[in-house]
Design an enzyme around this catalytic site. Structure first.
Site, PDB file in Angstrom:
ATOM      1  N   ILE A   1      48.079  76.102  46.123  1.00 39.02           N
ATOM      2  CA  ILE A   1      47.871  76.826  47.528  1.00 39.02           C
ATOM      3  C   ILE A   1      47.289  78.178  48.284  1.00 39.02           C
ATOM      4  O   ILE A   1      47.394  79.009  48.276  1.00 39.02           O
ATOM      5  CB  ILE A   1      48.206  76.067  49.200  1.00 39.02           C
ATOM      6  CG1 ILE A   1      49.795  76.247  48.931  1.00 39.02           C
ATOM      7  CG2 ILE A   1      48.125  74.498  48.831  1.00 39.02           C
ATOM      8  CD1 ILE A   1      50.244  75.606  49.896  1.00 39.02           C
TER       9      ILE A   1
ATOM     10  N   CYS B   1      47.704  64.947  43.885  1.00 43.25           N
ATOM     11  CA  CYS B   1      48.044  66.233  43.594  1.00 43.25           C
ATOM     12  C   CYS B   1      49.778  66.072  43.927  1.00 43.25           C
ATOM     13  O   CYS B   1      50.120  65.322  43.492  1.00 43.25           O
ATOM     14  CB  CYS B   1      47.504  67.343  44.375  1.00 43.25           C
ATOM     15  SG  CYS B   1      47.087  67.457  46.152  1.00 43.25           S
ATOM     16  N   SER B   2      50.435  67.128  44.726  1.00 48.96           N
ATOM     17  CA  SER B   2      51.539  66.804  45.132  1.00 48.96           C
ATOM     18  C   SER B   2      52.082  65.841  46.269  1.00 48.96           C
ATOM     19  O   SER B   2      52.438  64.683  45.841  1.00 48.96           O
ATOM     20  CB  SER B   2      52.078  68.322  45.844  1.00 48.96           C
ATOM     21  OG  SER B   2      52.258  69.382  44.037  1.00 48.96           O
ATOM     22  N   ASP B   3      50.640  66.318  47.241  1.00 53.58           N
ATOM     23  CA  ASP B   3      51.234  65.471  48.501  1.00 53.58           C
ATOM     24  C   ASP B   3      50.159  65.098  48.997  1.00 53.58           C
ATOM     25  O   ASP B   3      50.244  64.421  49.852  1.00 53.58           O
ATOM     26  CB  ASP B   3      51.719  66.012  50.261  1.00 53.58           C
ATOM     27  CG  ASP B   3      53.172  66.893  49.946  1.00 53.58           C
ATOM     28  OD1 ASP B   3      54.405  65.783  49.724  1.00 53.58           O
ATOM     29  OD2 ASP B   3      53.169  68.068  49.443  1.00 53.58           O
TER      30      ASP B   3
ATOM     31  N   TRP C   1      47.073  65.995  50.523  1.00 55.19           N
ATOM     32  CA  TRP C   1      45.832  66.201  51.513  1.00 55.19           C
ATOM     33  C   TRP C   1      45.348  67.409  50.889  1.00 55.19           C
ATOM     34  O   TRP C   1      44.750  68.470  51.970  1.00 55.19           O
ATOM     35  CB  TRP C   1      46.823  66.183  52.548  1.00 55.19           C
ATOM     36  CG  TRP C   1      48.762  66.967  52.777  1.00 55.19           C
ATOM     37  CD1 TRP C   1      48.560  67.981  51.766  1.00 55.19           C
ATOM     38  CD2 TRP C   1      49.491  66.882  52.999  1.00 55.19           C
ATOM     39  NE1 TRP C   1      49.257  68.897  51.746  1.00 55.19           N
ATOM     40  CE2 TRP C   1      50.715  67.763  52.834  1.00 55.19           C
ATOM     41  CE3 TRP C   1      50.012  65.622  54.005  1.00 55.19           C
ATOM     42  CZ2 TRP C   1      51.683  68.037  53.270  1.00 55.19           C
ATOM     43  CZ3 TRP C   1      51.282  65.661  53.709  1.00 55.19           C
ATOM     44  CH2 TRP C   1      52.186  67.202  54.065  1.00 55.19           C
TER      45      TRP C   1
ATOM     46  N   ARG D   1      44.703  69.814  47.034  1.00 53.29           N
ATOM     47  CA  ARG D   1      43.905  69.534  45.823  1.00 53.29           C
ATOM     48  C   ARG D   1      43.235  67.871  46.642  1.00 53.29           C
ATOM     49  O   ARG D   1      41.503  67.003  45.794  1.00 53.29           O
ATOM     50  CB  ARG D   1      44.100  70.090  45.085  1.00 53.29           C
ATOM     51  CG  ARG D   1      44.443  71.090  44.847  1.00 53.29           C
ATOM     52  CD  ARG D   1      45.341  71.774  43.580  1.00 53.29           C
ATOM     53  NE  ARG D   1      46.864  70.943  44.387  1.00 53.29           N
ATOM     54  CZ  ARG D   1      48.067  71.808  43.450  1.00 53.29           C
ATOM     55  NH1 ARG D   1      47.817  72.531  42.449  1.00 53.29           N
ATOM     56  NH2 ARG D   1      48.962  71.141  43.771  1.00 53.29           N
TER      57      ARG D   1
ATOM     58  N   ARG E   1      47.148  74.712  57.863  1.00 56.32           N
ATOM     59  CA  ARG E   1      46.834  76.094  56.284  1.00 56.32           C
ATOM     60  C   ARG E   1      45.808  77.019  57.025  1.00 56.32           C
ATOM     61  O   ARG E   1      45.216  78.235  56.816  1.00 56.32           O
ATOM     62  CB  ARG E   1      44.689  74.641  55.159  1.00 56.32           C
ATOM     63  CG  ARG E   1      46.467  73.866  55.062  1.00 56.32           C
ATOM     64  CD  ARG E   1      46.905  74.176  53.511  1.00 56.32           C
ATOM     65  NE  ARG E   1      47.233  73.335  52.748  1.00 56.32           N
ATOM     66  CZ  ARG E   1      48.914  73.596  52.696  1.00 56.32           C
ATOM     67  NH1 ARG E   1      49.410  73.808  53.275  1.00 56.32           N
ATOM     68  NH2 ARG E   1      49.453  72.274  52.549  1.00 56.32           N
TER      69      ARG E   1
END
Length: 601
Positions: free
Chosen positions: A308, A368-370, A372, A374, A414
């Site tokens: 991000i 991706c990581s979390d 929510w 990508r 975001r």
């Protein structure tokens, strides 16, 4: 990449979405929304970046900043929802010298900045600065967002657009391979997931609880899309909590095997949106990725999409080169230096890989990581490529409600709705990037989408405006606790009350077609009509001459159809024998026209 065209146009810097409001009431030259109240008006100078300084009056309401000039024949207006404002700063001081050096500078989230000058004596800017700051960032001042104050009424109720069970049934689930679980009905399993989840039929609720302990934020792999013919699926989740010590979890490994076994996929493909080096670095903070030794029936593919923070800086660089002025001489090298289109390419390329794998019969896991940011980009774009329903006006709304809003893209964090902390590191244009990818697809497949570019622009305008409740808060549980459905209006209420504004006249339904856009730099374009729309010297063609002509032909076709219907009705009456005989040859003529007009361009 096409060149930018410059032409002299009258200066009108008007937010498109604000003009589409229904039931507006005129007050002091400002079109007011129901529930909108005027707070202050003030004589001011707008320092227009495209022209000379312009004297006028600014009106501040609890929803917008509206400026109208008073001293020029050329009309200059600004209509800016306060939710669009990212930052308000004082410009100059009481002792500043130079013309128009004392005033306010406003940074916006939609690719523009505004500068206003005031007289230096008597702290003339204090009141307007404090009012803008207060109403642009209501949450930072213990106030409500405008969506909760709006009194707009629509015939359509946009909150009814998406019903999870209805959408899953449309896809063909539940079935013998996949079941619906209500384990998350009180958000106890995962507070950022929706209440209704679809999981492998053989996985028990106890299995789900154990898997949740090994996935970041408890975001377990769940079904996003089911292929009716080959039964391959797209599932989404967050990263496994492997950590530096390389922890394993037998329940998680078995659960991914159940996903693979559901349709007999030989090897489950796990698409990790991150660059490999980032995924490895995430181990240091307790995260990581699925290793070959633990997940022997899976293949791991890294898609190299950056995080991000990289996306935020890329859009910031893009804004620097498009606002206020575009430098023609170094345009291509300047655009390349932003890396914006490069990121668009990587996101599209990843979604194509997902769609192709599922289309060929293999199930996939995306994270991706979390899970929510990508992840939402990849699942929704691949679903758009695979399923023509999502390419309809209604279906696209369902896609956004399901994959973005329902599965917890952090819109509040975001975008920063109503929050004064403009430097917050959680801010990022992930959703803007997704809409840009959709626009790229509509350019490459102009007949495949029922909706037009205008819908995409309106969605982005109201992503920021805080006029509707659709994009507020970070997840479903937060929206439920704030009673968003009952207390605010959905954006889809507005859109679906006048769908003619958003229909693509070239649309040709093709139910089984899979779209594979070309994700190469040679085929990607900068979305000029969004990113550079505030520059009046850019020649905007919001509607191409071909599209305009096609719409005219469609109107003509409707007129012929109406006339034909009238003739057929008159034919059916016994007393019109003479009319029947004389009109039959003529009745064929509209049919000939109709056949011709229905041919897609």
């Amino acid at each position: 990449m096409y060149p930018l065209l410059f032409t002299q146009l009258p200066l009108i810097c008007v937010n498109q979405a604000s003009r589409e409001s229904l039931k507006m009431e005129p007050l002091a030259d400002v079109a007011m929304l129901p529930g909108e109240e005027r707070v202050i008006d003030k004589d001011i100078i707008y320092i227009c970046p495209f022209n000379a300084a312009v004297k006028g009056k600014v009106f501040i309401t609890n929803y917008r900043l509206y400026f109208k000039n008073t001293d020029s024949e050329m009309p200059v207006t600004l209509d800016v929802p306060l939710g669009v404002i990212s930052r308000v700063e004082k410009m100059g001081g009481a002792s500043s010298r130079g013309e128009n050096s004392y005033g306010l500078e406003i940074t916006c989230k939609d690719m523009r900045n505004l500068r206003f000058a005031l007289k230096q004596e008597g702290h003339s800017r204090r009141d307007i600065f404090e009012i803008i700051f207060k109403y642009a960032f209501p949450l930072s001042h213990g106030m409500q967002l405008f969506a909760f104050l709006s009194q707009e009424k629509y015939e359509e109720n946009g909150w009814n657009v998406y019903e999870a069970m209805e959408e899953y049934r449309r896809q063909g689930v539940p079935n013998s391979e996949w079941r619906v679980t209500f384990i998350n009905k009180n958000y106890e399993l995962c507070d950022t997931y929706p209440t209704i989840l679809v999981v492998p039929y053989k996985a028990t609720d106890e299995d789900l609880k154990r898997v949740a302990t090994f996935r970041s934020r408890c975001r377990i792999p769940v079904l996003s899309w089911f292929h009716k013919e080959n039964h391959a699926v797209i599932t989404r989740c967050s990263q496994p909590l492997v950590g530096m010590s390389g922890k394993r979890n037998k329940d998680d490994e078995r659960y991914l095997d159940l996903i693979r076994e559901a349709n007999g996929t030989t090897k489950l493909t796990i698409y990790d949106a991150r660059p490999n080096v980032n995924a490895v670095a995430n181990k240091a903070t307790g995260g990581g990725y699925e290793g070959d030794d633990a997940y022997q029936n899976a293949e791991l593919v890294f898609l190299d999409i950056h995080n991000i923070h990289v996306m935020r800086e890329s859009l910031k660089k893009l804004k620097d080169i498009v606002y206020p002025n575009v430098e023609e001489s170094h345009w291509l090298s300047s655009l390349e230096s932003t890396h914006w289109l490069e990121h668009i390419k990587l996101v599209l390329s990843g979604a194509i890989q997902v769609a192709d794998k599922v289309s060929s019969g293999s199930s996939v896991v995306v994270h991706c990581s979390d899970g929510w940011d990508r992840t939402a980009q990849l699942t929704s774009l691949s679903m758009l490529m695979l399923d023509s329903y999502y390419r309809t006006l209604r279906g696209f709304q369902v896609l956004l409600e399901k994959e973005w809003i329902g599965f917890g893209h952090k819109f509040a964090s975001r975008i920063g709705h109503g929050d004064k902390n403009h430097a917050d590191q959680d801010r990022s244009p992930i959703f803007v990037q997704f809409i840009d990818c959709v626009w790229q697809m509509t350019k490459q497949f102009p007949t495949a989408f029922e909706f037009n570019e205008r819908l995409l622009v309106v969605i982005l305008d109201h992503l920021y405006s805080c006029r509707f409740g659709t994009f507020l808060y970070n997840c479903e549980s937060a929206r439920e606790s704030n009673n968003v459905r009952a207390k605010t209006v959905s954006l889809w209420s507005s859109v679906n009350s006048d769908t003619s504004l958003y229909i693509n006249p070239f649309y040709t339904p093709e139910s089984s077609r899979v779209l594979y856009p070309v994700a190469s730099m040679r085929h990607l374009e900068l979305w000029v009509t969004y990113y550079i729309r505030w520059n009046p010297r850019i020649q905007h063609q919001q509607q191409s001459p071909v599209e305009q002509r096609y719409k005219e032909l469609l109107v003509l076709r409707d007129q012929y159809l109406k006339k034909l219907e009238e003739l057929q009705l008159s034919d059916s009456t016994p007393s019109s024998t003479h009319l029947t005989n004389s009109s039959t040859p003529n009745a064929a003529t509209p049919n000939q026209h109709i056949t011709h007009l229905q041919t897609p361009f």
